[in-house]
Design a protein around this motif. Structure first.
Motif, PDB file in Angstrom:
ATOM      1  N   PHE A 144       0.840  -1.190   0.000  1.00 20.42           N
ATOM      2  CA  PHE A 144       0.000   0.000   0.000  1.00 20.42           C
ATOM      3  C   PHE A 144       0.881   1.248   0.000  1.00 20.42           C
ATOM      4  O   PHE A 144       1.891   1.303   0.718  1.00 20.42           O
ATOM      5  CB  PHE A 144      -0.878   0.046   1.259  1.00 20.42           C
ATOM      6  N   ASP A 145       0.491   2.239  -0.763  1.00 21.84           N
ATOM      7  CA  ASP A 145       1.155   3.544  -0.723  1.00 21.84           C
ATOM      8  C   ASP A 145       0.450   4.402   0.324  1.00 21.84           C
ATOM      9  O   ASP A 145      -0.695   4.811   0.146  1.00 21.84           O
ATOM     10  CB  ASP A 145       1.073   4.217  -2.096  1.00 21.84           C
ATOM     11  N   VAL A 146       1.130   4.682   1.429  1.00 25.48           N
ATOM     12  CA  VAL A 146       0.555   5.534   2.484  1.00 25.48           C
ATOM     13  C   VAL A 146       1.414   6.789   2.671  1.00 25.48           C
ATOM     14  O   VAL A 146       1.527   7.330   3.767  1.00 25.48           O
ATOM     15  CB  VAL A 146       0.384   4.754   3.812  1.00 25.48           C
ATOM     16  N   SER A 147       1.985   7.242   1.564  1.00 23.49           N
ATOM     17  CA  SER A 147       2.869   8.407   1.599  1.00 23.49           C
ATOM     18  C   SER A 147       2.144   9.703   1.919  1.00 23.49           C
ATOM     19  O   SER A 147       2.779  10.735   2.149  1.00 23.49           O
ATOM     20  CB  SER A 147       3.592   8.556   0.252  1.00 23.49           C
ATOM     21  N   HIS A 148       0.799   9.651   1.921  1.00 21.34           N
ATOM     22  CA  HIS A 148       0.032  10.845   2.269  1.00 21.34           C
ATOM     23  C   HIS A 148       0.079  11.140   3.763  1.00 21.34           C
ATOM     24  O   HIS A 148      -0.276  12.249   4.183  1.00 21.34           O
ATOM     25  CB  HIS A 148      -1.423  10.685   1.821  1.00 21.34           C
ATOM     26  N   MET A 149       0.514  10.183   4.571  1.00 22.99           N
ATOM     27  CA  MET A 149       0.593  10.390   6.015  1.00 22.99           C
ATOM     28  C   MET A 149       1.646  11.450   6.342  1.00 22.99           C
ATOM     29  O   MET A 149       2.662  11.570   5.649  1.00 22.99           O
ATOM     30  CB  MET A 149       0.950   9.083   6.717  1.00 22.99           C
ATOM     31  N   LEU A 150       1.396  12.215   7.397  1.00 24.00           N
ATOM     32  CA  LEU A 150       2.349  13.228   7.858  1.00 24.00           C
ATOM     33  C   LEU A 150       3.439  12.553   8.685  1.00 24.00           C
ATOM     34  O   LEU A 150       3.156  11.892   9.689  1.00 24.00           O
ATOM     35  CB  LEU A 150       1.635  14.286   8.697  1.00 24.00           C
ATOM     36  N   GLN A 151       4.689  12.714   8.255  1.00 23.17           N
ATOM     37  CA  GLN A 151       5.837  12.192   8.988  1.00 23.17           C
ATOM     38  C   GLN A 151       6.669  13.369   9.511  1.00 23.17           C
ATOM     39  O   GLN A 151       7.026  14.258   8.741  1.00 23.17           O
ATOM     40  CB  GLN A 151       6.709  11.318   8.092  1.00 23.17           C
ATOM     41  N   THR A 152       6.971  13.355  10.786  1.00 19.59           N
ATOM     42  CA  THR A 152       7.766  14.423  11.379  1.00 19.59           C
ATOM     43  C   THR A 152       8.809  13.846  12.324  1.00 19.59           C
ATOM     44  O   THR A 152       8.686  12.715  12.810  1.00 19.59           O
ATOM     45  CB  THR A 152       6.889  15.423  12.168  1.00 19.59           C
ATOM     46  N   LYS A 153       9.841  14.651  12.571  1.00 20.31           N
ATOM     47  CA  LYS A 153      10.848  14.344  13.580  1.00 20.31           C
ATOM     48  C   LYS A 153      10.855  15.469  14.605  1.00 20.31           C
ATOM     49  O   LYS A 153      10.819  16.646  14.244  1.00 20.31           O
ATOM     50  CB  LYS A 153      12.240  14.219  12.956  1.00 20.31           C
ATOM     51  N   ILE A 154      10.898  15.103  15.889  1.00 22.33           N
ATOM     52  CA  ILE A 154      11.012  16.073  16.963  1.00 22.33           C
ATOM     53  C   ILE A 154      12.417  15.945  17.546  1.00 22.33           C
ATOM     54  O   ILE A 154      12.795  14.878  18.049  1.00 22.33           O
ATOM     55  CB  ILE A 154       9.960  15.839  18.069  1.00 22.33           C
ATOM     56  N   HIS A 155      13.189  17.023  17.451  1.00 20.59           N
ATOM     57  CA  HIS A 155      14.572  17.016  17.902  1.00 20.59           C
ATOM     58  C   HIS A 155      14.720  17.775  19.218  1.00 20.59           C
ATOM     59  O   HIS A 155      13.838  18.541  19.614  1.00 20.59           O
ATOM     60  CB  HIS A 155      15.472  17.687  16.854  1.00 20.59           C
ATOM     61  N   GLY A 156      15.876  17.590  19.872  1.00 18.44           N
ATOM     62  CA  GLY A 156      16.222  18.397  21.033  1.00 18.44           C
ATOM     63  C   GLY A 156      16.016  17.689  22.362  1.00 18.44           C
ATOM     64  O   GLY A 156      15.296  16.695  22.461  1.00 18.44           O
ATOM     65  N   CYS A 157      16.654  18.234  23.404  1.00 17.54           N
ATOM     66  CA  CYS A 157      16.584  17.637  24.739  1.00 17.54           C
ATOM     67  C   CYS A 157      15.167  17.655  25.308  1.00 17.54           C
ATOM     68  O   CYS A 157      14.833  16.839  26.174  1.00 17.54           O
ATOM     69  CB  CYS A 157      17.525  18.382  25.688  1.00 17.54           C
ATOM     70  N   ASP A 158      14.342  18.591  24.846  1.00 13.74           N
ATOM     71  CA  ASP A 158      12.976  18.715  25.369  1.00 13.74           C
ATOM     72  C   ASP A 158      11.928  18.080  24.455  1.00 13.74           C
ATOM     73  O   ASP A 158      10.746  18.414  24.526  1.00 13.74           O
ATOM     74  CB  ASP A 158      12.640  20.199  25.589  1.00 13.74           C
ATOM     75  N   ARG A 159      12.352  17.154  23.608  1.00 19.36           N
ATOM     76  CA  ARG A 159      11.429  16.542  22.650  1.00 19.36           C
ATOM     77  C   ARG A 159      10.322  15.740  23.355  1.00 19.36           C
ATOM     78  O   ARG A 159       9.164  15.771  22.940  1.00 19.36           O
ATOM     79  CB  ARG A 159      12.185  15.661  21.652  1.00 19.36           C
ATOM     80  N   VAL A 160      10.670  15.026  24.425  1.00 20.66           N
ATOM     81  CA  VAL A 160       9.664  14.257  25.156  1.00 20.66           C
ATOM     82  C   VAL A 160       8.709  15.198  25.886  1.00 20.66           C
ATOM     83  O   VAL A 160       7.491  14.975  25.906  1.00 20.66           O
ATOM     84  CB  VAL A 160      10.333  13.288  26.140  1.00 20.66           C
ATOM     85  N   LYS A 161       9.258  16.259  26.453  1.00 26.11           N
ATOM     86  CA  LYS A 161       8.425  17.252  27.139  1.00 26.11           C
ATOM     87  C   LYS A 161       7.406  17.838  26.177  1.00 26.11           C
ATOM     88  O   LYS A 161       6.223  17.998  26.524  1.00 26.11           O
ATOM     89  CB  LYS A 161       9.298  18.360  27.718  1.00 26.11           C
ATOM     90  N   GLY A 233      13.473  26.438  25.850  1.00 23.79           N
ATOM     91  CA  GLY A 233      13.518  25.004  25.624  1.00 23.79           C
ATOM     92  C   GLY A 233      14.354  24.623  24.416  1.00 23.79           C
ATOM     93  O   GLY A 233      14.468  25.379  23.442  1.00 23.79           O
ATOM     94  N   ASP A 234      14.936  23.422  24.477  1.00 26.78           N
ATOM     95  CA  ASP A 234      15.747  22.883  23.381  1.00 26.78           C
ATOM     96  C   ASP A 234      14.895  21.892  22.601  1.00 26.78           C
ATOM     97  O   ASP A 234      14.801  20.712  22.952  1.00 26.78           O
ATOM     98  CB  ASP A 234      16.997  22.200  23.947  1.00 26.78           C
ATOM     99  N   VAL A 235      14.236  22.363  21.550  1.00 23.25           N
ATOM    100  CA  VAL A 235      13.347  21.515  20.779  1.00 23.25           C
ATOM    101  C   VAL A 235      13.181  22.072  19.372  1.00 23.25           C
ATOM    102  O   VAL A 235      13.248  23.291  19.157  1.00 23.25           O
ATOM    103  CB  VAL A 235      11.965  21.396  21.485  1.00 23.25           C
ATOM    104  N   GLY A 236      13.006  21.186  18.413  1.00 20.00           N
ATOM    105  CA  GLY A 236      12.793  21.590  17.028  1.00 20.00           C
ATOM    106  C   GLY A 236      11.968  20.549  16.304  1.00 20.00           C
ATOM    107  O   GLY A 236      11.862  19.391  16.739  1.00 20.00           O
ATOM    108  N   LEU A 237      11.364  20.941  15.192  1.00 24.15           N
ATOM    109  CA  LEU A 237      10.497  20.054  14.424  1.00 24.15           C
ATOM    110  C   LEU A 237      10.935  20.038  12.964  1.00 24.15           C
ATOM    111  O   LEU A 237      11.265  21.072  12.392  1.00 24.15           O
ATOM    112  CB  LEU A 237       9.041  20.502  14.538  1.00 24.15           C
TER     113      LEU A 237
END
Length: 382
Positions: A144-161, A233-237
């Motif tokens: 299945f092609d599910v490339s329409h889904m939004l994929q993101t990365k959360i970076h930084g020491c405060d990513r879990v927060k 905070g140390d975080v990026g998207l």
């Protein structure tokens, strides 16, 4: 829903009962989740609990029933529309034109019948019938092609927060390369979207959420990033522009193992790893899916998506499948669809998704809507 999960019966059980009642089908067997939410129970299949496998395979629908599902898919808006010629892959869902995945021309070349879905042009089926695609996935393996889904990365020491300020799950307790289904909620306790969050070994959170909520989810996360950054905070998207391929079916491990050096027996349900797949490097392979079968979702560089799809299709076990089969497969497995079975007016308790609430998060009541959701959970409905 970005990944396959089992459901518990609840006050409303919208996730499985509503679509089946619309179809006039009997209520499915709902499978309760047992044990630690971040540690799925061991099963004979690395991806799917035994009870789901057993119940799903007892439900081989008749062609008449499948045609009723096709009719429902049409009522949900999966009707063909003329496609404008639009190059590129814009991210905004506000545009009138339909977006295309990196596999758009590939779909056309393989007889894909393209329809509009969540602002994207996607194949509803190919040359095989909907019924044949559905049953092939249950017996063999489908792509299945599910490339329409939004994929993101959360970076930084405060990513879990950041993530725990938006979702109900216990992200801090995820082991390296382990993922979990979670929910974005609002202050009224409603579900804004469901998503899969993976704590990667590379030092970031990998997040997959629904295409229909692309703009809403992205704005929600970006606003929180800015808020935390203003507080020091140390975080990026980062938005990941990869394609996403879902390989689903009981023979997935057999098919994929031929193209990877990693031992797939060491990639259990809801875990993830970066590996080379059939010569394509930089692929993130996650053991999950949306069909009730064993499966993986492969995040692959957009420029290599067609190459990887062709390599997978060289195995006679693998056939292409579209939106129609994906919808009937998830219905058969009792998996909910955001916007149809759950929405911002449905709480996790009402949607039979209470099991997504982390134990620590329940005690702390520190997620959006906790003041509404926790009393519901305790039977004190507001």
């Amino acid at each position: 829903m970005p990944g396959a999960v089992s459901l518990q019966p609840g006050p409303i059980a919208l996730c499985a009962l509503k679509p089946r009642l619309l179809l006039g089908l009997p209520a499915p067997i709902l499978i309760p989740f047992v044990g630690d939410l971040t540690k799925p129970a061991r099963t004979t299949s690395p991806s799917v609990p035994d009870r789901v496998v057993a119940s799903v395979r007892r439900l081989h629908w008749s062609p008449v029933t499948m045609q009723r599902v096709v009719s429902m898919v049409a009522r949900l808006g999966l009707r063909g529309q003329p496609l404008p010629s639009v190059p590129g892959r814009p991210h905004s869902g506000s545009q009138d034109v339909l977006r295309r995945t990196p596999l758009y021309d590939f779909h056309l070349a393989h007889g894909g019948k393209m329809v509009a879905f969540a602002g994207w042009s996607l194949p509803v089926q190919y040359q095989d019938s909907h019924v044949d695609s559905h049953l092939h996935t249950r017996r063999h393996c489908s792509l299945f092609d599910v490339s329409h889904m939004l994929q993101t990365k959360i970076h930084g020491c405060d990513r879990v927060k950041l993530m725990e300020s938006l979702v109900v799950g216990d992200i801090a307790e995820l082991r390296p390369n382990q993922g979990t289904l979670s929910l974005f909620t609002n202050e009224a306790g409603g579900i804004l979207d469901d998503l899969i969050v993976t704590n990667t070994c590379e030092g970031h959170l990998y997040v997959v959420s629904n295409a229909g909520c692309w703009d809403k989810d992205l704005a929600l996360m970006q606003d929180k990033v800015r808020e935390l950054q203003k507080m020091g905070g140390d975080v990026g998207l980062e938005v990941v522009d990869n394609a996403l391929l879902a390989l689903q079916g009981p023979t997935v491990a057999q098919v994929l193992q031929d193209g990877v050096a990693d031992d797939l027996k060491k990639l259990p349900f809801m875990t993830s790893a970066v590996m080379e797949v059939f010569g394509v490097s930089g692929c993130r392979v996650t053991r999950c899916g949306y069909t009730g079968e064993d499966g993986v979702e492969i995040s692959v560089p957009a420029t290599e998506a067609v190459r990887l799809a062709k390599a997978l299709l060289e195995n006679p076990e693998v056939k292409l499948a579209g939106l129609a089969a994906r919808d009937s497969l998830r219905l058969e497995a009792g998996l909910c669809l955001y916007g149809s079975d759950i929405d911002e007016h449905t709480t996790p308790v009402e949607g039979s998704l209470s099991w997504t609430l982390g134990k620590r998060r329940r005690a702390a009541m520190d997620f959006p809507g906790a003041a509404v959701i926790i009393p519901q959970l305790k039977g004190k409905v507001l």
